[in-house]
Scaffold this motif. Sequence first.
Motif, PDB file in Angstrom:
ATOM      1  N   MET A   1       0.491  -1.105   0.330  1.00 24.46           N
ATOM      2  CA  MET A   1       0.409   0.240  -0.186  1.00 24.46           C
ATOM      3  C   MET A   1       0.948   1.696   0.285  1.00 24.46           C
ATOM      4  SD  MET A   1      -2.438   1.351   2.805  1.00 24.46           S
ATOM      5  CE  MET A   1      -4.305   0.651   2.257  1.00 24.46           C
ATOM      6  N   ARG A   2       0.606   2.516  -0.707  1.00 23.62           N
ATOM      7  CA  ARG A   2       0.958   3.467  -0.891  1.00 23.62           C
ATOM      8  C   ARG A   2      -0.163   4.807  -0.177  1.00 23.62           C
ATOM      9  NH1 ARG A   2       2.381   7.354  -4.873  1.00 23.62           N
ATOM     10  NH2 ARG A   2       1.427   5.710  -6.326  1.00 23.62           N
ATOM     11  N   ILE A   3       0.502   5.888   0.044  1.00 27.21           N
ATOM     12  CA  ILE A   3      -0.749   6.566   0.255  1.00 27.21           C
ATOM     13  C   ILE A   3      -0.152   8.044  -0.564  1.00 27.21           C
ATOM     14  CG2 ILE A   3      -1.789   7.825   1.898  1.00 27.21           C
ATOM     15  CD1 ILE A   3      -0.983   6.174   3.807  1.00 27.21           C
ATOM     16  N   THR A   4      -1.203   9.087  -1.485  1.00 34.31           N
ATOM     17  CA  THR A   4      -0.478  10.012  -1.749  1.00 34.31           C
ATOM     18  C   THR A   4      -1.604  11.095  -1.154  1.00 34.31           C
ATOM     19  OG1 THR A   4      -1.514   9.408  -3.300  1.00 34.31           O
ATOM     20  CG2 THR A   4       0.221   9.352  -3.673  1.00 34.31           C
ATOM     21  N   VAL A   5      -0.707  12.474   0.020  1.00 28.50           N
ATOM     22  CA  VAL A   5      -1.599  13.711  -0.122  1.00 28.50           C
ATOM     23  C   VAL A   5      -1.310  14.871  -0.983  1.00 28.50           C
ATOM     24  CG1 VAL A   5      -1.775  12.692   1.912  1.00 28.50           C
ATOM     25  CG2 VAL A   5      -0.063  14.404   1.090  1.00 28.50           C
ATOM     26  N   ALA A   6      -2.990  15.709  -0.953  1.00 26.51           N
ATOM     27  CA  ALA A   6      -2.430  16.405  -1.885  1.00 26.51           C
ATOM     28  C   ALA A   6      -3.317  18.124  -1.132  1.00 26.51           C
ATOM     29  CB  ALA A   6      -4.104  15.701  -2.939  1.00 26.51           C
ATOM     30  N   PRO A   7      -2.353  18.318  -0.465  1.00 27.37           N
ATOM     31  CA  PRO A   7      -2.099  19.559   0.316  1.00 27.37           C
ATOM     32  C   PRO A   7      -3.044  20.844  -0.395  1.00 27.37           C
ATOM     33  CG  PRO A   7       0.196  18.710   0.770  1.00 27.37           C
ATOM     34  CD  PRO A   7      -0.811  18.318  -0.441  1.00 27.37           C
ATOM     35  N   ASP A   8      -3.461  20.692  -1.269  1.00 27.37           N
ATOM     36  CA  ASP A   8      -4.187  21.897  -1.709  1.00 27.37           C
ATOM     37  C   ASP A   8      -5.474  21.797  -1.867  1.00 27.37           C
ATOM     38  OD1 ASP A   8      -2.755  19.875  -3.490  1.00 27.37           O
ATOM     39  OD2 ASP A   8      -4.127  20.742  -5.462  1.00 27.37           O
ATOM     40  N   ARG A   9      -5.726  20.218  -1.601  1.00 29.07           N
ATOM     41  CA  ARG A   9      -7.281  20.046  -1.015  1.00 29.07           C
ATOM     42  C   ARG A   9      -7.447  20.001  -0.176  1.00 29.07           C
ATOM     43  NH1 ARG A   9      -8.557  14.937  -5.343  1.00 29.07           N
ATOM     44  NH2 ARG A   9     -10.887  15.689  -4.371  1.00 29.07           N
TER      45      ARG A   9
END
Length: 63
Positions: free
Chosen positions: A1-9
């Motif tokens: 599993m890998r996670i990405t985040v979008a701080p702009d959202r």
Amino acid sequence: MRITVAPDRCVGAGQCVLNAPALFDQDDDGLVTLLTDPTADQESAARVASGLCPSRAITVHEG
């Protein structure tokens, strides 16, 4: 599993930190930051945190 985040959202609701504090934090502006990819025993918490994110700023990539 890998996670990405979008701080702009991110809207700073903090659900990720409340549900998976070992994986997520908030920066000085209250926006999501990823601390580390989850270990096998943290994967469930990562999925919950992603599902509770009101702005869908967290994406879980299976596999």
